[in-house]
Motif scaffolding. Structure first.
Motif, PDB file in Angstrom:
ATOM      1  N   ILE A  11       0.383  -1.537   0.031  1.00 11.61           N
ATOM      2  CA  ILE A  11       0.234  -0.107  -0.131  1.00 11.61           C
ATOM      3  C   ILE A  11       1.277   1.330  -0.114  1.00 11.61           C
ATOM      4  CG2 ILE A  11      -0.148  -0.366   2.468  1.00 11.61           C
ATOM      5  CD1 ILE A  11      -3.164   0.998   1.954  1.00 11.61           C
ATOM      6  N   LYS A  14       4.057   0.858   0.057  1.00  9.56           N
ATOM      7  CA  LYS A  14       5.089  -0.271   1.310  1.00  9.56           C
ATOM      8  C   LYS A  14       4.680  -1.188   1.337  1.00  9.56           C
ATOM      9  CE  LYS A  14       4.239   0.002   6.547  1.00  9.56           C
ATOM     10  NZ  LYS A  14       2.877   0.119   6.640  1.00  9.56           N
ATOM     11  N   ILE A  16       3.351  -5.099   2.593  1.00  6.57           N
ATOM     12  CA  ILE A  16       2.979  -5.744   3.567  1.00  6.57           C
ATOM     13  C   ILE A  16       2.634  -7.316   3.439  1.00  6.57           C
ATOM     14  CG2 ILE A  16       0.549  -5.419   4.875  1.00  6.57           C
ATOM     15  CD1 ILE A  16       0.552  -3.201   3.635  1.00  6.57           C
ATOM     16  N   ASN A  36      -0.026  -7.574  16.185  1.00  5.48           N
ATOM     17  CA  ASN A  36      -0.600  -7.091  15.375  1.00  5.48           C
ATOM     18  C   ASN A  36       0.247  -5.681  14.407  1.00  5.48           C
ATOM     19  OD1 ASN A  36      -1.337  -5.991  18.597  1.00  5.48           O
ATOM     20  ND2 ASN A  36      -2.738  -6.420  17.463  1.00  5.48           N
ATOM     21  N   GLY A  37      -0.272  -5.939  13.578  1.00  4.38           N
ATOM     22  CA  GLY A  37       0.594  -5.364  12.074  1.00  4.38           C
ATOM     23  C   GLY A  37       1.036  -6.008  10.894  1.00  4.38           C
ATOM     24  N   SER A  38       0.881  -7.404  12.024  1.00  3.80           N
ATOM     25  CA  SER A  38       1.235  -8.671  10.105  1.00  3.80           C
ATOM     26  C   SER A  38       1.365  -8.734   8.903  1.00  3.80           C
ATOM     27  CB  SER A  38       1.354 -10.156  11.229  1.00  3.80           C
ATOM     28  OG  SER A  38       0.353 -10.938  11.468  1.00  3.80           O
ATOM     29  N   GLY A  39      -0.515  -8.235   8.761  1.00  3.23           N
ATOM     30  CA  GLY A  39      -0.867  -8.508   7.536  1.00  3.23           C
ATOM     31  C   GLY A  39      -2.391  -8.802   7.503  1.00  3.23           C
ATOM     32  N   LYS A  40      -2.760  -9.506   8.449  1.00  4.19           N
ATOM     33  CA  LYS A  40      -4.032 -10.401   8.680  1.00  4.19           C
ATOM     34  C   LYS A  40      -4.989  -9.738   7.923  1.00  4.19           C
ATOM     35  CE  LYS A  40      -3.256 -10.812  12.712  1.00  4.19           C
ATOM     36  NZ  LYS A  40      -2.787 -10.185  13.627  1.00  4.19           N
ATOM     37  N   SER A  41      -5.667  -8.435   8.664  1.00  3.94           N
ATOM     38  CA  SER A  41      -6.428  -7.878   7.875  1.00  3.94           C
ATOM     39  C   SER A  41      -6.568  -7.458   6.474  1.00  3.94           C
ATOM     40  CB  SER A  41      -6.802  -6.478   8.665  1.00  3.94           C
ATOM     41  OG  SER A  41      -7.372  -6.850  10.158  1.00  3.94           O
ATOM     42  N   THR A  42      -5.267  -7.410   6.084  1.00  2.00           N
ATOM     43  CA  THR A  42      -5.298  -7.142   5.498  1.00  2.00           C
ATOM     44  C   THR A  42      -5.344  -8.297   3.329  1.00  2.00           C
ATOM     45  OG1 THR A  42      -3.094  -5.773   5.323  1.00  2.00           O
ATOM     46  CG2 THR A  42      -2.801  -5.903   3.227  1.00  2.00           C
ATOM     47  N   GLN A  85     -12.885  -6.703  11.468  1.00  6.74           N
ATOM     48  CA  GLN A  85     -12.534  -6.598  12.106  1.00  6.74           C
ATOM     49  C   GLN A  85     -13.178  -5.133  12.804  1.00  6.74           C
ATOM     50  OE1 GLN A  85      -8.564  -6.008  11.913  1.00  6.74           O
ATOM     51  NE2 GLN A  85      -8.255  -5.992  14.681  1.00  6.74           N
ATOM     52  N   GLU A 171     -11.115 -11.078  13.583  1.00  4.61           N
ATOM     53  CA  GLU A 171     -10.788 -10.638  15.448  1.00  4.61           C
ATOM     54  C   GLU A 171     -12.314 -10.739  15.673  1.00  4.61           C
ATOM     55  OE1 GLU A 171      -8.317  -8.179  16.691  1.00  4.61           O
ATOM     56  OE2 GLU A 171      -6.332  -8.604  15.134  1.00  4.61           O
ATOM     57  N   HIS A 203      -6.558 -13.860  17.688  1.00  2.90           N
ATOM     58  CA  HIS A 203      -4.858 -13.281  19.167  1.00  2.90           C
ATOM     59  C   HIS A 203      -5.105 -14.011  19.705  1.00  2.90           C
ATOM     60  CE1 HIS A 203      -3.566 -10.014  16.901  1.00  2.90           C
ATOM     61  NE2 HIS A 203      -4.596  -9.503  17.260  1.00  2.90           N
TER      62      HIS A 203
HETATM   63  N1  LIG Z   1      -3.812   3.106   4.419  1.00  5.42           N
HETATM   64  C1  LIG Z   1      -2.406   2.492   5.081  1.00  5.42           C
HETATM   65  N2  LIG Z   1      -1.360   2.795   4.805  1.00  5.42           N
HETATM   66  C2  LIG Z   1      -0.486   2.144   5.697  1.00  5.42           C
HETATM   67  N3  LIG Z   1       0.086   1.148   5.583  1.00  5.42           N
HETATM   68  C3  LIG Z   1      -1.613   1.113   6.506  1.00  5.42           C
HETATM   69  C4  LIG Z   1      -2.305   1.350   6.016  1.00  5.42           C
HETATM   70  N4  LIG Z   1      -2.981   0.083   6.244  1.00  5.42           N
HETATM   71  C5  LIG Z   1      -2.807  -0.795   6.020  1.00  5.42           C
HETATM   72  N5  LIG Z   1      -0.867  -0.391   6.678  1.00  5.42           N
HETATM   73  C6  LIG Z   1      -0.022  -1.625   7.679  1.00  5.42           C
HETATM   74  O1  LIG Z   1      -0.042  -2.513   7.160  1.00  5.42           O
HETATM   75  C7  LIG Z   1       0.119  -3.264   7.377  1.00  5.42           C
HETATM   76  C8  LIG Z   1      -0.802  -4.479   8.072  1.00  5.42           C
HETATM   77  O2  LIG Z   1      -1.673  -4.467   8.833  1.00  5.42           O
HETATM   78  P1  LIG Z   1      -3.355  -5.195   8.868  1.00  5.42           P
HETATM   79  O3  LIG Z   1      -4.198  -3.787   9.060  1.00  5.42           O
HETATM   80  O4  LIG Z   1      -3.346  -5.543   7.703  1.00  5.42           O
HETATM   81  O5  LIG Z   1      -2.512  -5.723  10.071  1.00  5.42           O
HETATM   82  P2  LIG Z   1      -3.064  -6.603  10.989  1.00  5.42           P
HETATM   83  O6  LIG Z   1      -2.428  -7.906  11.187  1.00  5.42           O
HETATM   84  O7  LIG Z   1      -4.848  -7.248  10.499  1.00  5.42           O
HETATM   85  O8  LIG Z   1      -2.734  -6.166  13.173  1.00  5.42           O
HETATM   86  P3  LIG Z   1      -3.856  -6.575  14.488  1.00  5.42           P
HETATM   87  O9  LIG Z   1      -3.260  -7.031  14.666  1.00  5.42           O
HETATM   88  O10 LIG Z   1      -3.648  -5.162  14.821  1.00  5.42           O
HETATM   89  O11 LIG Z   1      -5.070  -6.513  13.197  1.00  5.42           O
HETATM   90  C9  LIG Z   1       0.218  -2.676   9.512  1.00  5.42           C
HETATM   91  O12 LIG Z   1       1.840  -2.156   9.853  1.00  5.42           O
HETATM   92  C10 LIG Z   1      -0.530  -0.865   8.669  1.00  5.42           C
HETATM   93  O13 LIG Z   1       0.865   0.190   9.436  1.00  5.42           O
END
Ligand SMILES: Nc1ncnc2c1ncn2[C@@H]1O[C@H](COP(=O)(O)OP(=O)(O)OP(=O)(O)O)[C@@H](O)[C@H]1O
Ligand SMILES: [Mg+2]
Lengths: 254, 481
Positions: A11, A14, A16, A36-42, A85, A171, A203
Motif C-alpha cells: 500500500i 509499502k 505488507i 499486530n500489524g503483520s498483515g492479517k486484515s490486509t 474487524q 477478529e 489473537h
Molecule cells: N492505508 C494504509 N497506509 C499505510 N499503511 C497501512 C495502511 N493500511 C494498513 N497499513 C499497514 O499495513 C500493516 C498490516 O496491517 P493489517 O491491518 O493487515 O494488520 P493486522 O495483522 O490485521 O493487525 P491487527 O492484529 O492489529 O489487526 C500495518 O503495519 C499497517 O499499519
C-alpha cells in the motif's frame, strides 16, 4: 476452494504481504494468528476485493478462477463473506433492509427469484435464534450506536443470513464476553459443512476451544512462517511469537 | 480515494429519465411582458375585474424591482421580454370525462408514470393535473364536494368562489414580497385551490402534478390552501419536466392558511429538468412558498424532496401567528453535476409557545453547489417560543460544495433556539462494506443516501415516499457497472 500462491501486496509503495501461500479446501477451518500489524486484515481485505491495496505479485484463485477478475460484489455473490474487524456504521439503513438488498442481489446473481417480505422475515427469525441476536437489533440502523460486541454479533448474523461458501472472520472474537463468544462459535459451527470453509483470524487461542480449527497458521511480517494443527495455537499462547520467529529463523538458517 | 472519485464522477452520468417532449397545439400569449400581455392573459381566462386589477397592481410594482442577488447561485441574466407568459392547450380546458382528454396528453402522463388513471383513483388520490397552465383533469371532486371540500384549479375558483379568492389570495404572500412573487402575481396562469371547511378531515391525499411543457414559456403557478378551524388536509405536489434546450423559468407561489386547530401537511417531490452535465438547459425554480398558522394550536408542515432544477431558489416558510402553533420544515435537496440549490426556510415566531422544527439534509455530488439558508426569528410577544434546527450536508466526491447560512433573530428572552449542523462524506469503508455484501456501487450509494435522508423521507405520505426513494437513487445513479 481458495488457493493463494506467492502473494505480494503493498500500500502506497509499502510492502505488507511479502510472498504468502495458502490453500483452503471445502470443509476446512483455518485459523490465522499473528502479531499486530503483520498483515492479517490486509490479506482478508485483498481476498474480499478492497482496491486500496496494490497486488504486486502472485495469484489468488477462488473456485478455480482468478479472484482478481472478479469485482468485490461479484466475489460476495459467489459466496465470499468477510466479517469485518471494524464494522462500519451506515446511518438510517436498517439491518433488515440492508440484508434484504444483499440477499436479493445474491439471489439475482444465482438466477433465483427475490425473497418475498414474508420469506425474508421467516429466514431472519430463524437465523436470529441461531445467533441469539435480539429482535430489536435488526430494526436498528446498520451498526449505528452498537456496542463493540453487538457489532461483532451482527457480523455473524449477516454471515448466517448470507450462508457463504468461504467466510473470513477478522477478529470476530475480540471484545466479546464469554457468552457472546460461545454464540459466535456456535454460529460458525452450525454453518460448518463439507461444502464451505472458514478462515478465522484471531489473537486468542480461547476461540479455538470452541471453533476447532483443522489448521493454524502464523502470519508474521507478511509471511506465513509456521503452520500446524490445533496444538500450535496452544504452544503460541504459551511461548509467544518470538519463539516461532526464532525457531523458524533457525530453521531457515540451518 | 482516486478510484472512489472516479466512480463518483461516473455518477454524474445519469441522464434525465423523463426527457421527452409532447407536441400539443399551444395557445400562446405574444412574447414579452407589458400591461397588454396581462390584459391578454386576464381576458383569455375571462377573469372578473378584481383579478385584472390585482395583476396590474402587481405588475406596476414589479417594474420597480430588481432581481434578487443575494442567493448563492449564478446564472446569466434573464430577459423577461423574451419569455412567453401564457400558454394553454388549445382544446377546451375542461372535460367531462377522461375520454375527452387529449390522448397525447394522457400518453405523456403515462410516460411520466403519473397515474392520472384508475389506479391512482383506486389508491385514494384525487389528482388535479396541471399541464402547463390550465388544469385538464380533476377527479374525486364529488367525493370531496360532499364534505364541502373544494379542490379545483385556481381559475375555476376565481369564477366559482371569488369571495374566498378575494379574501385569501395574496394574504400570505403579497405581491410586494419579492421580485418573483410580484412577477407571479402579475402573470400567473393557473394552479390549484383547496379549501377544507370547518371540522372536516380531508379523507384523501390531495395531489397535484405539475409539468412544464412549452418551449420558452415561463411557468407561473399559484396554489392557495385554506384550512378552516379544526380541519386537516395533506397536500402533495410532484413534478417532472421534459428536456429542453433553453432555461425555463418557474416562479410559483404557494400560500397556506391554517385557522384555529387546523393542520396542513404539504409535501413536494420536485424533479424539474436539471440541465445537462455541462449545466446547459434546465429549469430555474424560483418559488415563494409560505404558510401562516393563523389560529391558536394550528400546525403546518412542509416536507420537500428536491432533486431537480438547474437552479433552485426556494424557502418554504411559516409565520407562527397564533399561540401554541407548530411549524415544521423537512427537506432533502440533492444536487448533481452543475446544479445549484439555495434553499431553506424561515420560521417567524409571533405567537406564545410557538414551536418549530427544521430538518434539512443536503446531498451534493458532481460539481454542484448546495446551500441551506434559514431564518429563525422570535418576536417580543413570542413568549417561550422554541426552535430546533438540524442541517446536515452529505458530500459525494470532492468537487461539490455545501454551505449553511443560518440566521437567528431572537426578540424574546424566553425563547430557545437551537441549531446543529454536520457535514459528512460517504466513506470508502461504508461503500466497501456494501460491496462486500454483494450490493453494487449504485445500490450502495442509493442505500446510504436514502438512509441519510430517512428522517425526512419518513415524513412523506407512504406512496410518495416510495417514489422519492427511487428518485434519490435515480438522481445519483450513473453508468457504474
Ligand atoms: N492505508 C494504509 N497506509 C499505510 N499503511 C497501512 C495502511 N493500511 C494498513 N497499513 C499497514 O499495513 C500493516 C498490516 O496491517 P493489517 O491491518 O493487515 O494488520 P493486522 O495483522 O490485521 O493487525 P491487527 O492484529 O492489529 O489487526 C500495518 O503495519 C499497517 O499499519
Ligand atoms: Mg487486523
Amino acid at each position: 476452494m481458495l488457493r493463494i500462491n506467492n502473494l505480494k501486496v503493498s500500500i502506497v509503495g509499502k510492502p505488507i504481504i511479502k510472498g504468502l501461500s495458502l490453500e483452503v479446501e471445502e470443509g476446512e477451518v483455518h485459523a490465522i494468528m499473528g502479531p499486530n500489524g503483520s498483515g492479517k486484515s490486509t490479506l482478508a481485505a485483498v481476498i474480499a476485493g478492497r482496491d486500496k491495496f496494490d497486488v504486486d505479485e502472485g495469484e489468488v484463485d477462488y473456485m478455480g478462477e482468478s479472484i482478481f477478475d472478479m469485482s468485490p460484489e461479484l466475489r460476495a455473490r459467489e459466496g465470499i463473506f468477510l466479517g469485518f474487524q471494524y464494522p462500519v456504521e451506515i446511518p438510517g439503513v436498517s439491518i433488515s433492509n440492508f440484508l434484504r438488498t444483499a440477499i436479493n442481489e445474491k439471489r439475482k446473481h444465482l438466477g433465483l427469484d427475490p425473497l418475498t417480505g414474508a420469506e425474508f422475515l421467516k429466514l431472519m427469525e430463524e437465523k436470529k435464534r441461531m445467533v441469539d441476536i435480539q429482535s430489536k437489533l435488526t430494526n436498528r440502523s446498520v451498526n449505528e450506536g452498537f456496542s463493540g460486541g453487538e457489532k461483532k454479533k451482527n457480523e455473524i448474523f449477516q454471515m448466517a443470513m448470507l450462508e457463504p461458501r468461504l467466510a473470513i472472520l477478522d477478529e470476530t472474537d475480540s471484545g466479546l464476553d464469554i457468552d457472546a463468544l460461545k454464540v459466535v462459535a456456535n454460529g460458525v459451527n452450525s454453518l460448518r459443512s463439507k461444502n464451505n470453509a472458514t478462515i478465522v483470524i484471531t489473537h486468542y487461542q480461547r476461540l479455538l476451544d470452541y471453533i476447532i480449527p483443522d489448521f493454524v497458521h502464523v502470519l508474521y511480517d507478511g509471511r506465513i512462517i509456521k503452520s500446524g494443527g490445533r496444538g500450535l495455537a496452544l504452544e503460541l499462547e504459551e511461548k509467544g511469537y518470538e519463539w516461532v520467529k526464532k525457531e523458524t529463523g533457525e530453521a531457515t538458517g540451518a | 480515494m482516486a478510484d472512489n472519485n472516479k466512480i463518483l464522477k461516473e455518477f454524474t452520468g445519469s441522464d434525465y429519465k423523463y426527457g421527452f417532449y409532447t407536441d400539443i397545439e399551444m395557445d400562446q400569449a405574444p412574447r414579452g411582458l407589458s400591461e397588454d400581455t396581462i390584459r391578454f392573459i386576464s381576458a383569455k381566462k375571462k377573469e372578473p375585474e378584481f383579478m385584472l386589477a390585482f395583476r396590474l397592481e402587481a405588475f406596476r410594482h414589479w417594474k420597480t424591482l430588481k432581481e434578487p442577488q443575494w442567493a448563492h447561485v449564478q446564472f446569466p441574466p434573464i430577459d423577461y421580454q423574451e419569455l412567453i407568459y401564457y400558454s394553454a392547450p388549445r382544446k377546451k380546458p375542461k372535460y367531462e370525462s377522461m375520454n375527452e382528454v387529449d390522448p397525447e396528453l394522457l400518453e405523456t402522463f403515462e410516460k411520466l408514470g403519473i397515474p392520472l388513471s384508475e389506479q391512482k383513483q383506486l389508491a385514494g388520490v384525487a389528482v388535479d393535473a396541471v399541464m402547463d397552465s390550465v388544469s385538464v383533469g380533476s377527479t374525486f371532486k364529488e367525493t370531496l364536494a360532499r364534505q364541502g371540500i373544494i379542490f379545483c384549479s385556481f381559475s375555476e375558483a376565481v369564477h366559482k368562489h371569488p369571495e374566498l379568492i378575494k379574501k385569501y389570495m395574496g394574504s400570505v404572500v403579497p405581491h410586494t414580497d419579492n421580485f418573483f412573487a410580484a412577477l407571479n402575481s402579475a402573470v400567473f396562469s393557473d394552479g390549484s385551490f383547496a379549501f377544507i371547511p370547518r371540522g372536516v378531515r380531508c379523507p384523501l391525499e390531495l395531489s397535484t402534478y405539475f409539468r412544464i411543457n412549452a418551449a420558452n414559456t415561463g411557468q407561473f403557478e399559484r396554489t392557495l390552501i385554506v384550512a378552516e378551524e379544526d380541519s386537516y388536509v395533506s397536500y402533495m405536489e410532484g413534478c417532472t419536466a421534459p428536456i429542453r434546450d433553453e432555461n425555463q423559468l418557474h416562479a410559483a407561489i404557494v400560500e397556506i392558511i391554517a385557522h384555529k386547530n387546523a393542520e396542513v401537511k404539504y409535501s413536494t417531490v420536485q424533479n424539474w429538468w436539471p440541465g445537462d452535465k455541462s449545466g446547459k438547459g434546465g429549469v430555474y425554480n424560483f418559488v415563494t412558498k409560505r404558510g401562516v398558522c393563523e389560529g391558536d394550536h394550528s400546525k403546518i408542515s412542509w416536507t420537500q424532496v428536491e432533486t431537480g432544477s438547474a437552479i433552485t431558489w426556494k424557502y418554504p416558510s411559516l409565520v407562527l401567528k397564533g399561540d401554541h402553533t407548530t411549524g415544521e420544515f423537512y427537506s432533502v435537496a440533492v444536487t448533481n453535476n452543475m446544479q445549484q440549490a439555495d434553499t431553506g426556510t424561515k420560521m417567524i415566531h409571533l405567537g406564545k409557545n410557538s414551536r418549530s422544527t427544521i430538518i434539512s439534509k443536503g446531498i451534493s455530488a458532481g460539481r454542484s453547489n448546495n446551500s441551506y439558508r434559514g431564518l429563525v426569528k422570535t418576536t417580543r410577544k413570542a413568549e417561550n417560543a422554541r426552535n430546533f434546527s438540524q442541517c446536515d450536508s452529505l458530500l459525494l466526491g470532492d468537487q461539490c460544495g455545501a454551505h449553511t447560512f443560518p440566521y437567528v433573530e431572537v426578540g424574546n428572552q424566553s425563547s430557545i433556539v437551537e441549531h446543529e449542523a454536520t457535514t459528512s462524506k460517504i466513506s470508502e469503508d461504508q461503500l466497501f462494506y456494501c460491496l462486500q455484501r454483494g450490493i453494487d456501487m449504485e445500490g450502495a450509494i442509493g442505500l446510504i443516501v436514502n438512509g441519510y435522508a430517512k428522517e425526512v423521507l419518513s415524513k412523506l405520505p407512504m406512496e410518495f415516499a416510495v417514489e422519492a426513494q427511487k428518485l434519490l437513487s435515480v438522481s445519483l445513479e450513473g453508468s457504474v457497472g
